[in-house]
Design a protein around this motif. Structure first.
Motif, PDB file in Angstrom:
ATOM      1  N   GLN A 339       0.826  -1.203   0.000  1.00 55.63           N
ATOM      2  CA  GLN A 339       0.000   0.000   0.000  1.00 55.63           C
ATOM      3  C   GLN A 339       0.861   1.253   0.000  1.00 55.63           C
ATOM      4  OE1 GLN A 339      -2.447   0.424   3.498  1.00 55.63           O
ATOM      5  NE2 GLN A 339      -3.305   2.386   2.847  1.00 55.63           N
ATOM      6  N   LEU A 340       1.947   1.245   0.765  1.00 56.69           N
ATOM      7  CA  LEU A 340       2.824   2.413   0.842  1.00 56.69           C
ATOM      8  C   LEU A 340       3.545   2.652  -0.488  1.00 56.69           C
ATOM      9  CD1 LEU A 340       4.290   1.833   4.412  1.00 56.69           C
ATOM     10  CD2 LEU A 340       2.605   3.545   3.717  1.00 56.69           C
ATOM     11  N   ARG A 341       3.924   1.569  -1.172  1.00 53.88           N
ATOM     12  CA  ARG A 341       4.572   1.745  -2.481  1.00 53.88           C
ATOM     13  C   ARG A 341       3.605   2.348  -3.493  1.00 53.88           C
ATOM     14  NH1 ARG A 341       7.003  -3.254  -1.062  1.00 53.88           N
ATOM     15  NH2 ARG A 341       5.363  -4.402  -2.173  1.00 53.88           N
ATOM     16  N   GLN A 342       2.346   1.967  -3.411  1.00 51.31           N
ATOM     17  CA  GLN A 342       1.351   2.529  -4.318  1.00 51.31           C
ATOM     18  C   GLN A 342       1.034   3.981  -3.956  1.00 51.31           C
ATOM     19  OE1 GLN A 342      -2.328   0.334  -4.414  1.00 51.31           O
ATOM     20  NE2 GLN A 342      -3.190   1.538  -6.078  1.00 51.31           N
ATOM     21  N   GLY A 349       7.816   4.142  -1.892  1.00 52.24           N
ATOM     22  CA  GLY A 349       7.176   3.648  -0.674  1.00 52.24           C
ATOM     23  C   GLY A 349       7.456   4.565   0.495  1.00 52.24           C
ATOM     24  N   ALA A 350       7.336   4.015   1.697  1.00 57.94           N
ATOM     25  CA  ALA A 350       7.561   4.813   2.907  1.00 57.94           C
ATOM     26  C   ALA A 350       8.127   3.932   4.001  1.00 57.94           C
ATOM     27  CB  ALA A 350       6.269   5.471   3.370  1.00 57.94           C
ATOM     28  N   GLY A 371      11.054   7.811   2.138  1.00 60.24           N
ATOM     29  CA  GLY A 371      11.023   6.586   1.357  1.00 60.24           C
ATOM     30  C   GLY A 371      12.398   6.178   0.876  1.00 60.24           C
ATOM     31  N   PRO A 372      12.518   5.005   0.236  1.00 57.94           N
ATOM     32  CA  PRO A 372      13.823   4.531  -0.260  1.00 57.94           C
ATOM     33  C   PRO A 372      14.445   5.465  -1.294  1.00 57.94           C
ATOM     34  CG  PRO A 372      12.201   2.752  -0.242  1.00 57.94           C
ATOM     35  CD  PRO A 372      11.454   4.014   0.020  1.00 57.94           C
ATOM     36  N   ALA A 373      13.619   6.195  -2.057  1.00 60.22           N
ATOM     37  CA  ALA A 373      14.158   7.013  -3.148  1.00 60.22           C
ATOM     38  C   ALA A 373      13.985   8.505  -2.896  1.00 60.22           C
ATOM     39  CB  ALA A 373      13.480   6.626  -4.459  1.00 60.22           C
TER      40      ALA A 373
END
Length: 532
Positions: A339-342, A349-350, A371-373
């Motif tokens: 859900q967080l990636r979406q 994501g988060a 998030g990762p990015a």
């Protein structure tokens, strides 16, 4: 029984004795009374004698202006008359085209920018075959002859009908309740079908007071105390009148984007009584309708409009809420990695959500998503929309996820298998025996470091909705302890006045859609619907 002023009651009586007061004083006292007697025919009765219903804030007779409510949009729609009624079709000018039986559905389609309707020829009748007024035929009405000689034959219609606009109305039988089925719900009033952007819009046109019993029953359980239902009726009436948009194709939507409206099935005896008891009453501030927004539950305290929206309105200030019995006063919502990636696709994501600022009531004003990015900084409403949260009255926690049943027993998590990537430990494949084994990293104390436990992000919140204006669960609690609807409304809309809408200066109350003007349009910057 003769009245007190019947001259027969005084016949034969001796002449009255001379009045002991001086005549000049009598004349001075009688002059004001004589003036009031002369003015009595010019003064409205409500100013001469108090009306108990009006004083109690109850039913006030008033004309009911029409509303246009967008019900559905789609490339195809199905309509039929309810019960023993029949269905009359009119074009955009009001001309009656034909009448069909209510037994079979009328299927409508968008076709090349037009509304296409092809009734079953077996159930088609001439437009003038049934009695009833025809607005396009003037005062004479449909099927009524205005002169001698036979009625002219109706012009043959080409099937399927293709129109730029189609109106549908029920032709009730003597013992039936007029209504129309649209898809799977029944509605009172008329339906306007418009082709827009390769779709059909179904717009319900009906009187305000006919619309409201369904709104009250759609927004509140009909079993709630009558005073809560009355408060909802007044708020919904005010919101609907404030939301009229004469320059647009419709005024309101039938969803929480405006206020819920589920049609005839949402009406009950209690919702009809709540509307009738408050007929015509609205909330005003400074001689104008207020923005009577409302929500489900505030989580203990409502929000000021200026802390959520661009404009602070004097009557929409933060007040205590009494929603202790609300099932959504407190809640927990797990946020799985998928859900967080979406929700935050642009940053992958988060891993964490940090609340940067809150409003005085404690709701999120601004938050940072890590998030990762990368990172995102969002407002509270933006965060709520992305995550599908019940409110912005929320904080975020990281909970450890351990493999096995322990992970399923964490508060706020539903039992069942964990979603993919939700944090369960994944062991690497077994390496060959002759492969060199990696040495553990040295740590203080000489023991190897344990891998970090997977964690799940959880939203911990309070309330449901934007939190501004009337809390429906708070109204329920106040009504349950005997508080009247007037006091409930005064609590949530501070300084607002309760009055009939016929007394609101400059408010357009035309009952026909065509004659409305811009004086009923919304003029404030509150961008959301009544309930969200």
């Amino acid at each position: 029984m003769p009245s007190q002023r019947d001259p027969r009651r005084h016949a034969g009586r001796p002449a009255a004795k001379a009045w002991p007061w001086p005549l000049g004083r009598v004349a001075a006292l009688a002059a004001p009374l004589a003036g009031l007697a002369l003015l009595a025919p010019l003064v409205p009765p409500v100013l001469l004698a108090p009306d108990p219903a009006r004083a109690a804030g109850r039913r006030v007779e008033a004309p009911s202006p029409e509303l246009r409510v967008l019900l559905q949009e789609g490339p195809a729609l199905t309509v039929r008359a309810a019960g023993a009624t029949r269905l009359r079709l009119r074009d955009g000018r009001g001309k009656a085209l034909l009448v069909i039986s209510g037994e079979r559905p009328l299927r409508l389609r968008w076709r090349a920018g037009l509304v296409e309707a092809e009734p079953d020829p077996v159930v088609v009748a001439a437009a003038a075959a049934l009695p009833g007024p025809d607005p396009a035929a003037g005062a004479a009405g449909a099927g009524e002859r205005t002169g001698a000689g036979p009625s002219p034959e109706p012009e043959p219609l080409q099937m399927p009908l293709r129109l730029s606009e189609l109106w549908l109305e029920s032709v009730p039988a003597a013992d039936s309740d007029p209504a129309l089925w649209l898809q799977k719900r029944r509605y009172r009033g008329r339906l306007q079908i418009r082709p827009v952007n390769e779709q059909l819009q179904a717009i319900n046109v009906l009187p305000l007071e006919t619309y409201l019993p369904s709104v009250v029953g759609s927004e509140m359980p009909a079993s709630w105390p009558l005073e809560a239902l009355r408060a909802q009726a007044v708020a919904a009436r005010t919101y609907a009148l404030k939301g009229r948009k004469p320059g647009a194709a419709y005024d309101l939507k039938a969803t929480v984007a405006s206020q819920m409206y589920k049609g005839l099935e949402a009406e009950t005896a209690s919702t009809r009584a709540a509307v009738a008891d408050t007929r015509g009453l609205v909330l005003t501030y400074g001689d104008s309708l207020i923005d009577a927004v409302f929500h489900s539950s505030a989580g203990g305290v409502t929000e000021s409009s200026g802390d959520l929206w661009p404009r602070q309105l004097p009557y929409l200030v933060s007040v205590p809420d009494f929603d202790q019995t609300s099932p959504v006063r407190e809640w927990r919502q797990p946020l799985d990695p998928a859900q967080l990636r979406q929700a935050f696709a642009e940053i992958g994501g988060a891993a964490a959500i940090q609340v940067l600022a809150t409003t005085p009531s404690g709701r999120v004003r601004q938050a940072r998503v890590v998030g990762p990015a990368g990172q995102l900084v969002l407002t509270g409403p933006q965060l709520r929309t992305r995550l599908g949260l019940k409110s912005t009255f929320v904080r975020f926690e990281l909970q450890p996820l351990l493999p096995g049943p322990t992970a399923l027993s964490l508060p706020g998590l539903e039992a069942g298998p964990l979603p993919a990537g939700a944090g369960a430990l994944t062991l690497p494949a077994q390496a060959p025996l002759d492969a060199p084994q990696p040495l553990p990293l040295p740590v203080a104390g000489g023991m190897p470091a344990a891998p970090p436990a997977p964690q799940l992000l959880v939203a911990v919140g309070r309330g449901f909705g934007h939190g501004v204006g009337m809390s429906q669960w708070g109204a329920f609690a106040m009504a349950s302890r005997g508080t009247g609807f007037e006091q409930i409304l005064r609590h949530y809309y501070r300084g607002a006045r309760l009055q009939p809408y016929t007394e609101v200066p400059g408010l357009a109350l035309a009952t026909g859609v065509e004659s409305r003007d811009d004086s009923g349009s919304t003029a404030t910057a509150l961008p959301v619907g009544g309930r969200r």
